[in-house]
Design a protein around this motif. Structure first.
Motif, PDB file in Angstrom:
ATOM      1  N   PHE A  96       0.836  -1.202   0.000  1.00 49.62           N
ATOM      2  CA  PHE A  96       0.000   0.000   0.000  1.00 49.62           C
ATOM      3  C   PHE A  96       0.872   1.253   0.000  1.00 49.62           C
ATOM      4  O   PHE A  96       1.904   1.309   0.669  1.00 49.62           O
ATOM      5  CB  PHE A  96      -0.917   0.014   1.221  1.00 49.62           C
ATOM      6  N   GLN A  97       0.434   2.256  -0.756  1.00 44.66           N
ATOM      7  CA  GLN A  97       1.102   3.550  -0.809  1.00 44.66           C
ATOM      8  C   GLN A  97       0.333   4.559   0.031  1.00 44.66           C
ATOM      9  O   GLN A  97      -0.901   4.607  -0.021  1.00 44.66           O
ATOM     10  CB  GLN A  97       1.168   4.063  -2.242  1.00 44.66           C
ATOM     11  N   MET A  98       1.057   5.349   0.807  1.00 44.98           N
ATOM     12  CA  MET A  98       0.404   6.387   1.602  1.00 44.98           C
ATOM     13  C   MET A  98      -0.021   7.535   0.693  1.00 44.98           C
ATOM     14  O   MET A  98       0.743   7.976  -0.159  1.00 44.98           O
ATOM     15  CB  MET A  98       1.346   6.905   2.679  1.00 44.98           C
ATOM     16  N   VAL A  99      -1.252   7.997   0.882  1.00 47.89           N
ATOM     17  CA  VAL A  99      -1.773   9.106   0.075  1.00 47.89           C
ATOM     18  C   VAL A  99      -2.518  10.084   0.969  1.00 47.89           C
ATOM     19  O   VAL A  99      -2.940   9.745   2.076  1.00 47.89           O
ATOM     20  CB  VAL A  99      -2.723   8.615  -1.037  1.00 47.89           C
ATOM     21  N   THR A 100      -2.680  11.293   0.462  1.00 47.57           N
ATOM     22  CA  THR A 100      -3.512  12.284   1.113  1.00 47.57           C
ATOM     23  C   THR A 100      -4.755  12.516   0.264  1.00 47.57           C
ATOM     24  O   THR A 100      -4.735  12.292  -0.954  1.00 47.57           O
ATOM     25  CB  THR A 100      -2.746  13.608   1.304  1.00 47.57           C
ATOM     26  N   LEU A 101      -5.824  12.971   0.898  1.00 51.69           N
ATOM     27  CA  LEU A 101      -7.071  13.245   0.194  1.00 51.69           C
ATOM     28  C   LEU A 101      -7.345  14.750   0.114  1.00 51.69           C
ATOM     29  O   LEU A 101      -8.425  15.157  -0.295  1.00 51.69           O
ATOM     30  CB  LEU A 101      -8.240  12.534   0.889  1.00 51.69           C
ATOM     31  N   GLY A 102      -6.356  15.547   0.506  1.00 53.29           N
ATOM     32  CA  GLY A 102      -6.520  16.991   0.474  1.00 53.29           C
ATOM     33  C   GLY A 102      -5.897  17.614   1.705  1.00 53.29           C
ATOM     34  O   GLY A 102      -5.409  16.927   2.602  1.00 53.29           O
ATOM     35  N   PRO A 103      -5.927  18.948   1.794  1.00 50.39           N
ATOM     36  CA  PRO A 103      -5.252  19.654   2.888  1.00 50.39           C
ATOM     37  C   PRO A 103      -5.992  19.615   4.221  1.00 50.39           C
ATOM     38  O   PRO A 103      -5.405  19.887   5.266  1.00 50.39           O
ATOM     39  CB  PRO A 103      -5.162  21.090   2.369  1.00 50.39           C
ATOM     40  N   ASN A 104      -7.273  19.259   4.208  1.00 54.20           N
ATOM     41  CA  ASN A 104      -8.067  19.308   5.433  1.00 54.20           C
ATOM     42  C   ASN A 104      -8.126  17.946   6.126  1.00 54.20           C
ATOM     43  O   ASN A 104      -8.057  16.902   5.477  1.00 54.20           O
ATOM     44  CB  ASN A 104      -9.499  19.764   5.131  1.00 54.20           C
ATOM     45  N   ARG A 105      -8.252  17.973   7.452  1.00 54.13           N
ATOM     46  CA  ARG A 105      -8.453  16.732   8.193  1.00 54.13           C
ATOM     47  C   ARG A 105      -9.917  16.325   8.067  1.00 54.13           C
ATOM     48  O   ARG A 105     -10.823  17.106   8.379  1.00 54.13           O
ATOM     49  CB  ARG A 105      -8.082  16.917   9.668  1.00 54.13           C
ATOM     50  N   LEU A 106     -10.162  15.107   7.604  1.00 57.04           N
ATOM     51  CA  LEU A 106     -11.517  14.643   7.301  1.00 57.04           C
ATOM     52  C   LEU A 106     -11.986  13.586   8.291  1.00 57.04           C
ATOM     53  O   LEU A 106     -11.188  12.787   8.788  1.00 57.04           O
ATOM     54  CB  LEU A 106     -11.562  14.055   5.887  1.00 57.04           C
ATOM     55  N   ARG A 107     -13.274  13.576   8.543  1.00 53.10           N
ATOM     56  CA  ARG A 107     -13.866  12.481   9.315  1.00 53.10           C
ATOM     57  C   ARG A 107     -13.751  11.186   8.518  1.00 53.10           C
ATOM     58  O   ARG A 107     -13.601  11.207   7.290  1.00 53.10           O
ATOM     59  CB  ARG A 107     -15.339  12.774   9.617  1.00 53.10           C
ATOM     60  N   THR A 108     -13.878  10.069   9.222  1.00 48.03           N
ATOM     61  CA  THR A 108     -13.731   8.767   8.570  1.00 48.03           C
ATOM     62  C   THR A 108     -14.651   8.624   7.370  1.00 48.03           C
ATOM     63  O   THR A 108     -14.224   8.269   6.266  1.00 48.03           O
ATOM     64  CB  THR A 108     -14.010   7.634   9.581  1.00 48.03           C
ATOM     65  N   GLU A 109     -15.942   8.900   7.560  1.00 45.59           N
ATOM     66  CA  GLU A 109     -16.903   8.703   6.474  1.00 45.59           C
ATOM     67  C   GLU A 109     -16.689   9.696   5.337  1.00 45.59           C
ATOM     68  O   GLU A 109     -16.910   9.375   4.168  1.00 45.59           O
ATOM     69  CB  GLU A 109     -18.342   8.785   7.011  1.00 45.59           C
ATOM     70  N   THR A 110     -16.232  10.917   5.671  1.00 45.46           N
ATOM     71  CA  THR A 110     -15.954  11.908   4.641  1.00 45.46           C
ATOM     72  C   THR A 110     -14.739  11.509   3.825  1.00 45.46           C
ATOM     73  O   THR A 110     -14.725  11.646   2.595  1.00 45.46           O
ATOM     74  CB  THR A 110     -15.722  13.294   5.273  1.00 45.46           C
ATOM     75  N   ALA A 111     -13.717  10.996   4.496  1.00 49.43           N
ATOM     76  CA  ALA A 111     -12.517  10.533   3.798  1.00 49.43           C
ATOM     77  C   ALA A 111     -12.854   9.381   2.860  1.00 49.43           C
ATOM     78  O   ALA A 111     -12.383   9.330   1.715  1.00 49.43           O
ATOM     79  CB  ALA A 111     -11.461  10.097   4.811  1.00 49.43           C
ATOM     80  N   ALA A 112     -13.675   8.449   3.323  1.00 50.29           N
ATOM     81  CA  ALA A 112     -14.045   7.299   2.495  1.00 50.29           C
ATOM     82  C   ALA A 112     -14.804   7.748   1.249  1.00 50.29           C
ATOM     83  O   ALA A 112     -14.539   7.266   0.137  1.00 50.29           O
ATOM     84  CB  ALA A 112     -14.893   6.320   3.317  1.00 50.29           C
ATOM     85  N   LEU A 113     -15.744   8.680   1.413  1.00 49.70           N
ATOM     86  CA  LEU A 113     -16.512   9.152   0.265  1.00 49.70           C
ATOM     87  C   LEU A 113     -15.641   9.979  -0.672  1.00 49.70           C
ATOM     88  O   LEU A 113     -15.789   9.892  -1.899  1.00 49.70           O
ATOM     89  CB  LEU A 113     -17.714   9.974   0.732  1.00 49.70           C
ATOM     90  N   THR A 114     -14.729  10.772  -0.121  1.00 49.96           N
ATOM     91  CA  THR A 114     -13.833  11.572  -0.946  1.00 49.96           C
ATOM     92  C   THR A 114     -12.967  10.676  -1.822  1.00 49.96           C
ATOM     93  O   THR A 114     -12.786  10.945  -3.020  1.00 49.96           O
ATOM     94  CB  THR A 114     -12.935  12.461  -0.066  1.00 49.96           C
ATOM     95  N   ALA A 115     -12.430   9.602  -1.254  1.00 50.83           N
ATOM     96  CA  ALA A 115     -11.623   8.662  -2.031  1.00 50.83           C
ATOM     97  C   ALA A 115     -12.438   8.049  -3.158  1.00 50.83           C
ATOM     98  O   ALA A 115     -11.975   7.929  -4.298  1.00 50.83           O
ATOM     99  CB  ALA A 115     -11.068   7.570  -1.116  1.00 50.83           C
ATOM    100  N   CYS A 116     -13.677   7.684  -2.855  1.00 52.12           N
ATOM    101  CA  CYS A 116     -14.559   7.104  -3.864  1.00 52.12           C
ATOM    102  C   CYS A 116     -14.822   8.104  -4.988  1.00 52.12           C
ATOM    103  O   CYS A 116     -14.760   7.761  -6.179  1.00 52.12           O
ATOM    104  CB  CYS A 116     -15.876   6.683  -3.202  1.00 52.12           C
TER     105      CYS A 116
END
Length: 230
Positions: A202-222
């Motif tokens: 697995f490669q470490m990635v970011t989903l953006g500059p803001n700290r996201l809640r678990t469910e928000t991070a999951a939807l953002t990745a999708c």
């Protein structure tokens, strides 16, 4: 046309869909409906028996929707507030996702997940968004057991280490691949879990500059992976 879900090869709707068709939508004999089995097959049909407990139908034509040239699998730790993870499932199915896997991490606050309600939410979202594929939903397992199920091409873990700056998922993923993204619990991944994921490719990635809640991070990745393949 109204879309209903019937996974079995029978000529009547499920009890819930029968009630919805007859009682709520007031459909009657001769009215047209669409029925999907959740595996890509969509049937054009007409109602033959307007029974609120067992609504019968006759198939007129069947069309098969091709699967997408890429696939998205999100592996997420269930949140303490179950409403949040249910929200993620609903929205992810509407947007487009092939598989959702749940796991319990070392820092997980929730240790029990009832998949039956999650499945109902996914089915409703599939029908609402007029899709013919129902995503695979996996029972929650330990993080170690989850990693053993991964055979996807592109593997990512959403994590922000203190000593480096991971690449944004949108920049590192390539189009038309099979993706899997790990999203940690509210307490984040443990150091041991990070090491296990990296060892598993697995490669470490970011989903953006803001700290996201678990469910928000999951939807953002999708969303990011779907946009990549538009």
């Amino acid at each position: 046309m109204h879309l209903f879900y019937q996974p079995d090869q029978v000529s009547f709707l499920t009890e819930d869909d029968s009630r919805h068709a007859v009682k709520t939508l007031r459909l009657g004999v001769g009215d047209g409906i669409a029925v999907t089995d959740g595996h890509g097959n969509r049937h054009s049909a007409v109602i033959t028996q307007a029974d609120s407990r067992r609504c019968g139908f006759r198939i007129i034509e069947t069309q098969t929707t091709p699967s997408r040239p890429f696939s998205i699998r999100i592996c997420v730790a269930p949140t303490k507030n179950i409403d949040r993870i249910e929200w993620f499932v609903e929205k992810a199915v509407e947007i487009g996702i092939e598989r959702i896997s749940f796991f319990f991490g070392q820092h997980s606050e929730r240790r029990v997940l009832k998949l039956e309600r999650i499945e109902k939410i996914a089915i409703a979202a599939m029908k609402q968004s007029l899709q013919s594929y129902l995503p695979q939903l996996d029972e929650a397992v330990s993080f170690s057991d989850l990693l053993e199920t991964v055979n996807d091409e592109q593997r990512f873990i959403a994590h922000l280490p203190d000593n480096s700056a991971p690449t944004n998922l949108a920049k590192i993923a390539t189009a038309q691949r099979r993706y899997v993204v790990l999203i940690g619990p509210e307490g984040d991944f443990s150091e041991k879990e990070i090491q296990q994921a990296v060892a598993a490719g697995f490669q470490m990635v970011t989903l953006g500059p803001n700290r996201l809640r678990t469910e928000t991070a999951a939807l953002t990745a999708c969303q990011l992976l779907n946009f990549l393949n538009v």
